[in-house]
Design a protein around this motif. Structure first.
Motif, PDB file in Angstrom:
ATOM      1  N   ARG A   1     -22.710  53.066 -46.424  1.00  9.41           N
ATOM      2  CA  ARG A   1     -22.422  52.809 -45.017  1.00  9.41           C
ATOM      3  C   ARG A   1     -23.238  51.643 -44.492  1.00  9.41           C
ATOM      4  N   ILE A   2     -24.519  51.589 -44.812  1.00 15.08           N
ATOM      5  CA  ILE A   2     -25.333  50.522 -44.247  1.00 15.08           C
ATOM      6  C   ILE A   2     -25.317  49.253 -45.077  1.00 15.08           C
TER       7      ILE A   2
ATOM      8  N   ILE B   1     -17.624  47.350 -43.408  1.00 10.94           N
ATOM      9  CA  ILE B   1     -17.996  48.625 -42.795  1.00 10.94           C
ATOM     10  C   ILE B   1     -17.369  48.702 -41.410  1.00 10.94           C
ATOM     11  N   ASP B   2     -16.790  49.854 -41.092  1.00 11.47           N
ATOM     12  CA  ASP B   2     -16.154  50.098 -39.807  1.00 11.47           C
ATOM     13  C   ASP B   2     -16.919  51.213 -39.099  1.00 11.47           C
ATOM     14  N   PHE B   3     -17.147  51.066 -37.803  1.00 13.81           N
ATOM     15  CA  PHE B   3     -17.911  52.066 -37.066  1.00 13.81           C
ATOM     16  C   PHE B   3     -17.150  52.568 -35.851  1.00 13.81           C
ATOM     17  N   ASP B   4     -17.291  53.850 -35.584  1.00 17.77           N
ATOM     18  CA  ASP B   4     -16.868  54.461 -34.331  1.00 17.77           C
ATOM     19  C   ASP B   4     -18.135  54.528 -33.482  1.00 17.77           C
ATOM     20  N   LEU B   5     -18.357  53.519 -32.652  1.00 13.17           N
ATOM     21  CA  LEU B   5     -19.614  53.446 -31.900  1.00 13.17           C
ATOM     22  C   LEU B   5     -19.774  54.616 -30.942  1.00 13.17           C
TER      23      LEU B   5
ATOM     24  N   GLU C   1     -20.972  57.423 -33.137  1.00 13.67           N
ATOM     25  CA  GLU C   1     -22.357  57.162 -33.556  1.00 13.67           C
ATOM     26  C   GLU C   1     -23.322  57.439 -32.410  1.00 13.67           C
TER      27      GLU C   1
ATOM     28  N   TYR D   1     -24.687  57.198 -47.167  1.00 10.13           N
ATOM     29  CA  TYR D   1     -25.484  56.438 -46.212  1.00 10.13           C
ATOM     30  C   TYR D   1     -25.752  55.033 -46.740  1.00 10.13           C
TER      31      TYR D   1
ATOM     32  N   LEU E   1     -27.156  50.733 -38.417  1.00 12.79           N
ATOM     33  CA  LEU E   1     -25.749  50.744 -38.806  1.00 12.79           C
ATOM     34  C   LEU E   1     -25.507  49.888 -40.034  1.00 12.79           C
TER      35      LEU E   1
END
Length: 135
Positions: free
Chosen positions: A20-21, A26-30, A33, A17, A53
């Motif tokens: 991640r933040i 950092i790559d996100f799958d919105l 999420e 975590y 995020l």
């Protein structure tokens, strides 16, 4: 089940975590999420839910989900903010007026402005807090 000593340090989950933040890239799958956020106990217990995020010095990016008819009571941020609506419809109320946001719309508000958010439909948006106001 084996118990960890209290001085064992952060768990693997805590470390993931934190990376991640606060990681450098950092790559996100919105969609993923948002699905997790909407499945959370906190979202089911309230009008809205949020997950941070990104949290770096000077900027924070938060995914917010709000129910139809839900409200975020009037509050203010100490830094400038942006609100970028991903889907649904919300009303952003500030300074005696309001703006209705639809998907793809983005608004910016200066630091310290009291505002509230109302979900017209079940909605999700990205809230960015931070930066500085240049004259």
């Amino acid at each position: 089940m084996e118990q960890k000593p209290s001085d064992a340090g952060p768990s693997d989950t805590d470390m993931r975590y934190a990376q991640r933040i606060g990681g450098p890239l950092i790559d996100f799958d919105l969609d993923g999420e948002l699905a997790s956020l909407r499945a959370s106990d906190s979202y089911h217990a309230a009008d809205h839910g949020a997950v941070t995020l990104v949290k770096h010095r000077g900027i924070r990016i938060v995914l917010v989900a709000i129910r139809a008819g839900g409200q975020m009571q009037e509050h203010h941020a100490d830094s400038p903010i942006t609100v970028h609506l991903l889907h649904g419809r919300i009303r952003f109320e500030a300074e005696g007026g309001g703006l209705e946001l639809t998907p793809g719309r983005l608004i910016a508000a200066a630091a310290g402005i009291p505002h509230r958010v109302v979900g017209i439909e079940e909605s999700a948006f990205i809230l960015t807090i931070g930066g500085r106001e240049d004259g």
